[in-house]
Scaffold this active site. Structure first.
Site, mmCIF file in Angstrom:
data_model
loop_
_atom_site.group_PDB
_atom_site.id
_atom_site.type_symbol
_atom_site.label_atom_id
_atom_site.label_comp_id
_atom_site.label_asym_id
_atom_site.label_seq_id
_atom_site.Cartn_x
_atom_site.Cartn_y
_atom_site.Cartn_z
ATOM 1 N N ALA A 55 0.836 -1.196 0.000
ATOM 2 C CA ALA A 55 0.000 0.000 0.000
ATOM 3 C C ALA A 55 0.873 1.250 0.000
ATOM 4 C CB ALA A 55 -0.918 -0.006 1.215
ATOM 5 N N ALA A 175 -10.360 -1.861 1.492
ATOM 6 C CA ALA A 175 -10.583 -3.025 2.348
ATOM 7 C C ALA A 175 -9.935 -2.836 3.705
ATOM 8 C CB ALA A 175 -10.022 -4.279 1.663
ATOM 9 N N TYR A 178 -9.403 0.550 6.204
ATOM 10 C CA TYR A 178 -8.778 1.832 5.890
ATOM 11 C C TYR A 178 -9.827 2.817 5.385
ATOM 12 C CZ TYR A 178 -4.566 -0.734 6.846
ATOM 13 O OH TYR A 178 -3.615 -1.489 7.491
#
Length: 360
Positions: A55, A175, A178
């Site tokens: 991420a 998902a 967050y």
């Protein structure tokens, strides 16, 4: 085996159906750039049909954990160019997972600023890792409507930056609790403006981001990751089947490259409204190629593909410990053991030193 068959996803033909799942490694520099070890880390795993990056923070405000990378400064973009070039030279494909942590952070990681969220509701029953150790979650600052609209624009710019950095596409991390997931859930979203209240309003933030990113970088380059039944980070959906059916119907109107669905990673006995079979329940609703995620092995991944709903399987831990995972699956070879102590943070040990099959 199906896992090793090629497949067309978006504008690309993947050499196999094995996807390297995104997984935070916390090895970025303090300024959010990535270094030569990260370049090697991804290049080592280019035999995956598709790599989805760890991420990546879309802004300084998006940061929730220390030593995680960004894609909002010229220096960060330039550092990712080295990664994408190395992966492409090895014949691989790589998407950037775009991240805003929202309330999943701490002021100790954010230069004294409180985390932001749809509503001023703290995560309960968990602690957050900071440079001063584990800390209880703080009550986040609720975003104003104009701030929400600004974050939508930041996602759009991050998608543009990712393409500039050489990524083949982007995945919205919506998902695991967050910020986008926080907007979707009643437990974290009690807003009274157009981004809260009804399921349609709670879905609005995610749908707007996907529209803006698709318009910005084009067809078949934008994807999304959803976890309709995860309860991590105090996320609870009152009626996930109804709400995510609406989400997926809206996403079906967009020219996306894939949908990435997480299975239930935690017990859901206390949530009778949650379907147990996530892929069966929600996978049938999408018109896009489906990546199934969470806990698959060689055998269970193959079985999932045989069912005909998922078209690809993503692997996290197995790809981290086995840079040549497709070859190991093809030969049904033994797998390296994961070193859990080096998963999050550290240097090269447990990052780029896992042996290839030829070295074992």
């Amino acid at each position: 085996m199906k896992l090793l068959e090629s497949i067309k996803v978006g504008d690309h033909t993947l050499k196999n159906r094995m996807v390297m799942a995104p997984m935070t490694r916390s090895r970025a520099n303090p300024n959010g750039t990535v270094g030569e070890s990260t370049v090697l880390y991804y290049a080592q795993r280019a035999s995956a049909g598709l790599i989805i990056s760890e991420a990546i923070n879309i802004s300084e405000e998006a940061i929730g954990s220390p030593l995680t990378p960004g894609i909002y400064s010229p220096e960060q973009i330039d550092s990712w160019k080295k990664v994408t070039r190395a992966v492409h030279e090895k014949g691989g494909l790589i998407y950037a997972q775009l991240w805003h942590t929202g309330r999943v952070g701490h002021s100790l990681v954010k230069n004294g600023e409180l985390p932001v969220a749809p509503s001023a509701i703290a995560i309960k029953g968990q602690q957050h890792f900071t440079k001063e150790g584990l800390k209880d979650y703080e009550i986040p600052r609720a975003l104003s409507t104009s701030e929400v609209e600004k974050i939508v624009e930041e996602y759009k710019q991050a998608a543009i930056n990712a393409i500039e950095a050489g990524f083949d596409g982007v995945e919205l991390h919506a998902a695991f609790g967050y910020l986008p997931n926080q907007f979707l859930a009643e437990s974290s979203n009690q807003r009274s403006d157009q981004y809260g209240g009804s399921a349609e309003n709670r879905n609005r933030f995610v749908i707007e981001i996907m529209h803006e990113m698709t318009k910005a970088i084009g067809s078949n380059k934008v994807a999304i990751r959803l976890s309709p039944t995860s309860t991590y980070n105090t996320i609870v959906h009152q009626n996930p089947v109804e709400q995510f059916t609406l989400v997926l119907n809206e996403l079906n109107k967009l020219p996306l490259s894939y949908l990435h669905l997480m299975n239930v990673p935690f017990p859901i006995d206390q949530f009778p409204q949650y379907p147990v079979a996530v892929i069966d329940t929600f996978g049938k609703l999408t018109q896009h190629p489906l990546i199934a995620n969470c806990g698959y092995t060689r055998e269970t991944g193959e079985a999932e593909l045989e069912k005909g709903i998922a078209t690809l399987i993503s692997y996290g831990i197995l790809f981290l410990a086995n840079p040549d995972l497709p070859e190991r699956f093809e030969r049904d070879a033994a797998l390296n053991e994961i070193d859990k102590a080096t998963l999050y943070g550290g240097k090269d040990a447990g990052y780029i030193d896992y042996p290839f099959l030829a070295e074992s």
